[in-house]
Write an enzyme that holds these catalytic residues in place. Structure first.
Site, PDB file in Angstrom:
ATOM      1  N   LYS A 123       0.858  -1.192   0.000  1.00 55.50           N
ATOM      2  CA  LYS A 123       0.000   0.000   0.000  1.00 55.50           C
ATOM      3  C   LYS A 123       0.887   1.231   0.000  1.00 55.50           C
ATOM      4  O   LYS A 123       2.033   1.199   0.472  1.00 55.50           O
ATOM      5  CB  LYS A 123      -0.881   0.015   1.247  1.00 55.50           C
ATOM      6  CG  LYS A 123      -2.086   0.926   1.129  1.00 55.50           C
ATOM      7  CD  LYS A 123      -3.212   0.283   0.366  1.00 55.50           C
ATOM      8  CE  LYS A 123      -4.368   1.240   0.143  1.00 55.50           C
ATOM      9  NZ  LYS A 123      -5.478   0.584  -0.561  1.00 55.50           N
TER      10      LYS A 123
ATOM     11  N   GLY B 178     -22.617   5.252   2.018  1.00 55.36           N
ATOM     12  CA  GLY B 178     -21.624   5.785   1.076  1.00 55.36           C
ATOM     13  C   GLY B 178     -22.043   5.453  -0.345  1.00 55.36           C
ATOM     14  O   GLY B 178     -22.220   4.284  -0.689  1.00 55.36           O
TER      15      GLY B 178
ATOM     16  N   GLY C 225     -20.442   6.380  -3.283  1.00 56.47           N
ATOM     17  CA  GLY C 225     -19.358   6.776  -4.192  1.00 56.47           C
ATOM     18  C   GLY C 225     -19.200   5.783  -5.322  1.00 56.47           C
ATOM     19  O   GLY C 225     -20.173   5.209  -5.810  1.00 56.47           O
ATOM     20  N   LYS C 226     -17.962   5.561  -5.694  1.00 57.56           N
ATOM     21  CA  LYS C 226     -17.665   4.746  -6.879  1.00 57.56           C
ATOM     22  C   LYS C 226     -18.106   3.289  -6.700  1.00 57.56           C
ATOM     23  O   LYS C 226     -18.355   2.601  -7.675  1.00 57.56           O
ATOM     24  CB  LYS C 226     -16.159   4.805  -7.180  1.00 57.56           C
ATOM     25  CG  LYS C 226     -15.675   6.208  -7.570  1.00 57.56           C
ATOM     26  CD  LYS C 226     -14.261   6.208  -8.077  1.00 57.56           C
ATOM     27  CE  LYS C 226     -13.230   5.857  -7.046  1.00 57.56           C
ATOM     28  NZ  LYS C 226     -12.984   6.885  -5.992  1.00 57.56           N
TER      29      LYS C 226
ATOM     30  N   ALA D  22     -17.878  -2.764   1.149  1.00 56.59           N
ATOM     31  CA  ALA D  22     -16.606  -2.594   0.445  1.00 56.59           C
ATOM     32  C   ALA D  22     -15.541  -1.896   1.278  1.00 56.59           C
ATOM     33  O   ALA D  22     -14.348  -2.047   1.005  1.00 56.59           O
ATOM     34  CB  ALA D  22     -16.830  -1.773  -0.821  1.00 56.59           C
TER      35      ALA D  22
ATOM     36  N   ASN E 127     -12.620  -0.656   3.430  1.00 54.12           N
ATOM     37  CA  ASN E 127     -11.475  -1.355   4.011  1.00 54.12           C
ATOM     38  C   ASN E 127     -11.421  -1.109   5.514  1.00 54.12           C
ATOM     39  O   ASN E 127     -11.813  -0.046   5.983  1.00 54.12           O
ATOM     40  CB  ASN E 127     -10.170  -0.831   3.383  1.00 54.12           C
ATOM     41  CG  ASN E 127      -9.955  -1.384   1.997  1.00 54.12           C
ATOM     42  OD1 ASN E 127     -10.057  -2.591   1.766  1.00 54.12           O
ATOM     43  ND2 ASN E 127      -9.660  -0.505   1.050  1.00 54.12           N
TER      44      ASN E 127
HETATM   45  P1  NAI Z   1     -15.548   7.096  -2.830  1.00 58.45           P
HETATM   46  O1  NAI Z   1     -14.640   8.096  -2.232  1.00 58.45           O
HETATM   47  O2  NAI Z   1     -15.854   7.133  -4.277  1.00 58.45           O
HETATM   48  O3  NAI Z   1     -16.957   7.096  -2.072  1.00 58.45           O
HETATM   49  C1  NAI Z   1     -17.088   7.167  -0.693  1.00 58.45           C
HETATM   50  C2  NAI Z   1     -18.414   7.883  -0.423  1.00 58.45           C
HETATM   51  O4  NAI Z   1     -18.674   7.809   0.976  1.00 58.45           O
HETATM   52  C3  NAI Z   1     -18.411   9.349  -0.813  1.00 58.45           C
HETATM   53  O5  NAI Z   1     -19.529   9.631  -1.644  1.00 58.45           O
HETATM   54  C4  NAI Z   1     -18.503  10.076   0.531  1.00 58.45           C
HETATM   55  O6  NAI Z   1     -19.241  11.289   0.445  1.00 58.45           O
HETATM   56  C5  NAI Z   1     -19.217   9.047   1.371  1.00 58.45           C
HETATM   57  N1  NAI Z   1     -19.027   9.185   2.808  1.00 58.45           N
HETATM   58  C6  NAI Z   1     -17.906   9.560   3.475  1.00 58.45           C
HETATM   59  N2  NAI Z   1     -18.151   9.538   4.798  1.00 58.45           N
HETATM   60  C7  NAI Z   1     -19.432   9.134   4.952  1.00 58.45           C
HETATM   61  C8  NAI Z   1     -20.259   8.924   6.070  1.00 58.45           C
HETATM   62  N3  NAI Z   1     -19.834   9.131   7.315  1.00 58.45           N
HETATM   63  N4  NAI Z   1     -21.529   8.497   5.859  1.00 58.45           N
HETATM   64  C9  NAI Z   1     -21.990   8.293   4.622  1.00 58.45           C
HETATM   65  N5  NAI Z   1     -21.252   8.491   3.518  1.00 58.45           N
HETATM   66  C10 NAI Z   1     -19.996   8.909   3.695  1.00 58.45           C
HETATM   67  O7  NAI Z   1     -14.928   5.667  -2.415  1.00 58.45           O
HETATM   68  P2  NAI Z   1     -15.191   4.264  -3.114  1.00 58.45           P
HETATM   69  O8  NAI Z   1     -14.197   4.042  -4.188  1.00 58.45           O
HETATM   70  O9  NAI Z   1     -16.637   4.126  -3.409  1.00 58.45           O
HETATM   71  O10 NAI Z   1     -14.782   3.266  -1.944  1.00 58.45           O
HETATM   72  C11 NAI Z   1     -15.614   3.105  -0.819  1.00 58.45           C
HETATM   73  C12 NAI Z   1     -14.888   2.268   0.217  1.00 58.45           C
HETATM   74  O11 NAI Z   1     -14.552   1.001  -0.358  1.00 58.45           O
HETATM   75  C13 NAI Z   1     -13.559   2.875   0.670  1.00 58.45           C
HETATM   76  O12 NAI Z   1     -13.379   2.577   2.019  1.00 58.45           O
HETATM   77  C14 NAI Z   1     -12.519   2.151  -0.174  1.00 58.45           C
HETATM   78  O13 NAI Z   1     -11.275   2.062   0.489  1.00 58.45           O
HETATM   79  C15 NAI Z   1     -13.155   0.775  -0.286  1.00 58.45           C
HETATM   80  N6  NAI Z   1     -12.716   0.060  -1.469  1.00 58.45           N
HETATM   81  C16 NAI Z   1     -12.928   0.572  -2.714  1.00 58.45           C
HETATM   82  C17 NAI Z   1     -12.536  -0.117  -3.832  1.00 58.45           C
HETATM   83  C18 NAI Z   1     -12.798   0.394  -5.209  1.00 58.45           C
HETATM   84  O14 NAI Z   1     -12.687  -0.386  -6.168  1.00 58.45           O
HETATM   85  N7  NAI Z   1     -13.151   1.655  -5.382  1.00 58.45           N
HETATM   86  C19 NAI Z   1     -11.858  -1.424  -3.728  1.00 58.45           C
HETATM   87  C20 NAI Z   1     -11.732  -1.913  -2.370  1.00 58.45           C
HETATM   88  C21 NAI Z   1     -12.130  -1.173  -1.299  1.00 58.45           C
END
Ligand code: NAI
Length: 331
Positions: free
Chosen positions: A77, A167, A169-170, A245, A247
């Site tokens: 990482k 959450g 996001g992506k 998802a 981590n």
């Molecule tokens: P992202 O940054 O695109 O989305 C995260 C979302 O969570 C954002 O829309 C944000 O506004 C929201 N958020 C933050 N704090 C919050 C809270 N307290 N309550 C509700 N919503 C909140 O991240 P992504 O890529 O969707 O990843 C999500 C999680 O999954 C992360 O922890 C990441 O490490 C993990 N992950 C992602 C992978 C991927 O392929 N993108 C792969 C493996 C793990």
């Protein structure tokens, strides 16, 4: 740029790269199965020690994730302490990667986007460029369905089951979309960004979560930040399943035992969220074959069933069973 190395009995390499405008730590946990793979996380960590705790835990989880997913990659990482990924920072990340000469490969993570990684790629080939987020969501869904089936309470359908996607996001947004297309669960969503909640609520069966709804949630899918299971809630959480998802969902791995005793089925995050690294591994293997990545990702559910069977047989939490299975390839 200066480099400082730190010795750690359980890590192959820990290096901090820094100059006046740049501070980055790379942790290589294991290259036993192949080059270490792990995203590049960019955050305004308050201290170097905070960043170190994060990078060590995340790198180790990557080793287990790759091993259990049957990938020939190890765990590593990279964390960068910064507010935003400027072009200068991204180019320096590329320089850092070149120093590992292919024994560490990175990709996007929290704080970095595929566009940022494209800039890093200007100076180094050691990056995964395809966005695996939708595949991560697909893998989480596979794990969730397997966990629900194993749980037996709902048969083989999620019809009417209350699911909270935290959450959007992506990963969380495509997961919500996939869930809304699958059976007819009641999906409750939350995000700090109200526009994402509105967008998700335009899908059938999707509602904005209220504090009161939390009591009725059967499946909790953390897809935002880590450490959502902490001393303040570990004894009172009563969801049937936690599968998402994010981590490092448990502040401490020992909480897996508390959840297990309370009949909360906690699906190890690094098992459920392997879809993204599967995409990275398929990209690194040669011309990217999406169908192959999908097939490998769809195996996540079956893999979870094996973990749950072992956990049941041995009377141990699924997290412990998953670790044992992952360790078989690491001996
Ligand atoms: P992202 O940054 O695109 O989305 C995260 C979302 O969570 C954002 O829309 C944000 O506004 C929201 N958020 C933050 N704090 C919050 C809270 N307290 N309550 C509700 N919503 C909140 O991240 P992504 O890529 O969707 O990843 C999500 C999680 O999954 C992360 O922890 C990441 O490490 C993990 N992950 C992602 C992978 C991927 O392929 N993108 C792969 C493996 C793990």
């Amino acid at each position: 740029m200066q480099v400082t190395y730190e010795a750690h009995p359980n890590y192959e390499q820990i290096a901090t790269f820094h100059d006046d405008d740049f501070h980055c730590i790379v942790a290589i946990h294991s290259t036993r199965l192949g080059p270490a793979f792990g995203g590049c996380r960019l955050k305004p960590y308050l201290t170097h020690a905070d960043a170190m705790v994060d990078v060590l835990r995340l790198a180790k989880a990557m080793t287990y994730k790759c091993s259990l997913a049957d990938l020939n990659f190890g765990g590593g990482k990279m964390v960068v302490i910064a507010d935003h990924p400027t072009r200068d920072i991204l180019l320096k990340i590329g320089e850092v990667l070149n120093q590992f000469a292919g024994s560490f490969i990175t990709g996007e993570d929290i704080g970095t986007t595929p566009d940022d990684i494209a800039v890093v790629n200007e100076v180094t080939p050691y990056v995964a460029r395809i966005d695996g987020s939708a595949m991560t969501a697909r893998g989480v869904l596979s794990a969730m369905l397997a966990a629900a089936l194993y749980h037996k309470e709902w048969g083989d359908s999620l019809d009417g089951v209350a699911i909270w996607v935290q959450g959007l996001g992506k990963v969380g947004m495509p997961l919500t979309y996939m869930l809304s297309q699958h059976d007819h669960p009641n999906i409750y969503v939350s995000d700090l960004r109200a526009n994402l909640v509105s967008q998700a609520c335009s899908l059938p069966g999707v509602y904005s979560l209220t504090e009161n709804d939390k009591k009725f949630i059967s499946i909790y899918a953390p897809c935002a930040m880590g450490q959502v299971v902490h001393p303040g809630n570990v004894h009172t959480l009563r969801h049937s399943i936690i599968c998402g998802a994010a981590n490092n969902q448990l502040l401490d791995d020992s909480y897996a035992e508390v959840l297990y005793k309370n009949d909360v089925l906690y699906v190890p995050d690094w098992l459920a969220n392997a879809g993204g690294v599967i995409v990275g591994a398929c990209e690194a293997d040669g011309p990217y074959d999406k169908t192959r990545a999908e097939t490998m990702t769809d195996d996540i559910g079956q893999r979870l069933i094996r973990v749950l069977e072992m956990a049941d047989k041995e009377g141990i939490p699924p997290l412990h069973a998953a670790k044992r299975l992952a360790e078989v390839r690491l001996l």
